[in-house]
Design an enzyme around this catalytic site. Structure first.
Site, PDB file in Angstrom:
ATOM      1  N   CYS A  39      62.179  79.813  63.012  1.00 14.15           N
ATOM      2  CA  CYS A  39      62.434  78.416  63.332  1.00 14.15           C
ATOM      3  C   CYS A  39      61.686  77.501  62.365  1.00 14.15           C
ATOM      4  O   CYS A  39      61.319  77.926  61.253  1.00 14.15           O
ATOM      5  CB  CYS A  39      62.096  78.078  64.787  1.00 14.15           C
ATOM      6  SG  CYS A  39      62.871  76.507  65.297  1.00 14.15           S
ATOM      7  N   ASP A  81      56.821  75.773  71.912  1.00 17.59           N
ATOM      8  CA  ASP A  81      57.272  74.608  72.689  1.00 17.59           C
ATOM      9  C   ASP A  81      56.478  74.496  73.975  1.00 17.59           C
ATOM     10  O   ASP A  81      56.318  73.407  74.515  1.00 17.59           O
ATOM     11  CB  ASP A  81      58.761  74.719  72.995  1.00 17.59           C
ATOM     12  CG  ASP A  81      59.562  74.295  71.786  1.00 17.59           C
ATOM     13  OD1 ASP A  81      59.770  75.151  70.904  1.00 17.59           O
ATOM     14  OD2 ASP A  81      59.916  73.104  71.687  1.00 17.59           O
TER      15      ASP A  81
HETATM   16  C1  RUB Z   1      61.751  73.953  67.600  1.00 18.57           C
HETATM   17  C2  RUB Z   1      60.849  75.114  67.825  1.00 18.57           C
HETATM   18  C3  RUB Z   1      59.502  75.054  67.166  1.00 18.57           C
HETATM   19  C4  RUB Z   1      58.499  74.450  68.152  1.00 18.57           C
HETATM   20  C5  RUB Z   1      57.163  74.149  67.491  1.00 18.57           C
HETATM   21  O1  RUB Z   1      62.923  73.996  68.373  1.00 18.57           O
HETATM   22  O2  RUB Z   1      61.135  76.027  68.558  1.00 18.57           O
HETATM   23  O3  RUB Z   1      59.068  76.335  66.814  1.00 18.57           O
HETATM   24  O4  RUB Z   1      59.002  73.247  68.689  1.00 18.57           O
HETATM   25  O5  RUB Z   1      57.352  73.170  66.488  1.00 18.57           O
HETATM   26  P1  RUB Z   1      64.004  72.805  68.218  1.00 18.57           P
HETATM   27  P2  RUB Z   1      56.167  72.234  65.965  1.00 18.57           P
HETATM   28  O6  RUB Z   1      64.433  72.778  66.800  1.00 18.57           O
HETATM   29  O7  RUB Z   1      65.101  73.175  69.170  1.00 18.57           O
HETATM   30  O8  RUB Z   1      63.312  71.521  68.644  1.00 18.57           O
HETATM   31  O9  RUB Z   1      55.088  73.148  65.513  1.00 18.57           O
HETATM   32  O10 RUB Z   1      56.789  71.468  64.839  1.00 18.57           O
HETATM   33  O11 RUB Z   1      55.759  71.356  67.102  1.00 18.57           O
END
Ligand code: RUB
Length: 323
Positions: A128, A197
């Protein structure tokens, strides 16, 4: 610069123009702050009521990222305890700015801590697009370590495209692979780093769909897995036995309607996140330090307090919480 209204921010979060748990949290804090700054209210009660309504609109956008209700709670905490609308407005703006600052600071601190776990010559796999996970990787590179990355595509929304652009621009050697190729390359990988998340009280990590498959694969291959996350993504509500709601998005993201129409017996399922159990995670790196997942409750107790999550509680329990 034109300020975004609460409905505009909510729409952008829903459509994923604003995405990633940290960015979502900061965008919600900004939207509440900007709304408070311009809101005309006849008295303190009316001000509070409208801000609470706006908070609920923002929280309803994406159910899984606990960063969202936690950020909203931090911004709204104590609203109405002041004597006048002006005092309430000023206090809310202070809390929102404070949250945004500390959230950015946390990302930098985690990068420092996380980079310590990356050795010279390491190959890292990430899944991701997590600014916190990428922060650790980029910091290790900045400190002069020779590293290489495997980045997954991340079906169906292709967040991997954002990841490889960031890594490319940082000058980091990167291999782009489809999600199902993780097992084929896991033996070339020294360390997996992902974001989160939500983190539950038992140390389970909720992150982009496919994370738990990556974790299982890493465990089988004896590759360590690190989760990089700010403390405000931990979920105090799970202490009370509440579950993290797993967002299921529309079928269009996976299969166009024109094709679906020709397949009357086929149902598209599109969960956006999954749950990685604590036994698949070696370390959770936060701005407060690195902890084993089994210590998640300490972060909730020491850094968030049991009462947080008041705003998210209205959605009620559903989804899965650990395995
Ligand atoms: C984003 C996702 C990220 C976390 C952490 O999912 O799973 O790994 O949100 O991100 P989506 P961060 O694209 O569906 O929002 O470290 O940037 O907070």
């Amino acid at each position: 610069m034109k300020l975004m209204t609460v409905p505009e921010t909510a729409e952008k979060i829903k459509s994923m123009e604003i995405r990633g748990a940290g960015r979502i949290a900061r965008a919600a804090a900004e939207a509440l702050r900007d709304h408070a700054q311009t809101l005309k209210a006849k008295d303190l009660q009316a001000f509070k009521k409208e801000m609470e309504r706006s908070a609920r609109v923002l929280i309803a956008t994406r159910p899984t990222a606990v960063s969202l209700p936690n950020a909203v709670h931090i911004v709204m905490r104590g609203l109405g305890d002041e004597r006048t609308v002006e005092e309430a407005r000023a206090a809310l703006v202070r809390r929102a700015d404070g949250f945004i600052d500390s959230s950015r600071h946390a990302v930098e601190k985690i990068a420092q801590f996380g980079a310590r776990h990356i050795r010279d010559g390491d190959t890292i796999l990430t899944h991701c697009n997590s600014e916190v996970a990428l922060g650790c990787i980029i910091e290790a590179h900045r400190q002069g370590r020779d590293i290489e990355v495997f980045a997954t595509e991340v079906r169906p929304r292709n967040q991997g495209h954002i990841t490889i652009r960031t890594l490319n621009d940082a000058g980091i050697r990167t291999n782009f692979i489809v999600d199902s190729a993780v097992r084929s390359f896991i033996n070339d990988v020294d360390l997996v780093i992902v974001g989160a998340d939500a983190v539950t009280v038992n140390g389970a990590v909720v992150n982009k769909i496919g994370t738990s498959q990556v974790a299982h694969t890493a465990k089988e291959a004896r590759v360590n897995m690190i989760v990089a996350t700010e403390t405000y993504k931990f979920a105090p509500r799970t202490v009370m036995g509440e579950f993290i709601d797993i967002e299921e998005r529309g079928p269009d993201e996976v299969l166009p309607e024109a094709v679906r129409k020709t397949l009357p017996n086929v149902t598209v399922r599109n969960p956006a996140f999954d749950v990685t159990p604590p036994e698949f995670i070696d370390l959770i790196v936060t701005e407060a330090g690195a902890i084993p997942p089994q210590m998640a409750y300490v972060i909730i107790r020491e850094f968030l307090g049991w009462d947080i999550g008041e705003f998210g509680a209205e959605t009620g329990p559903s989804g899965i919480n650990g395995e």
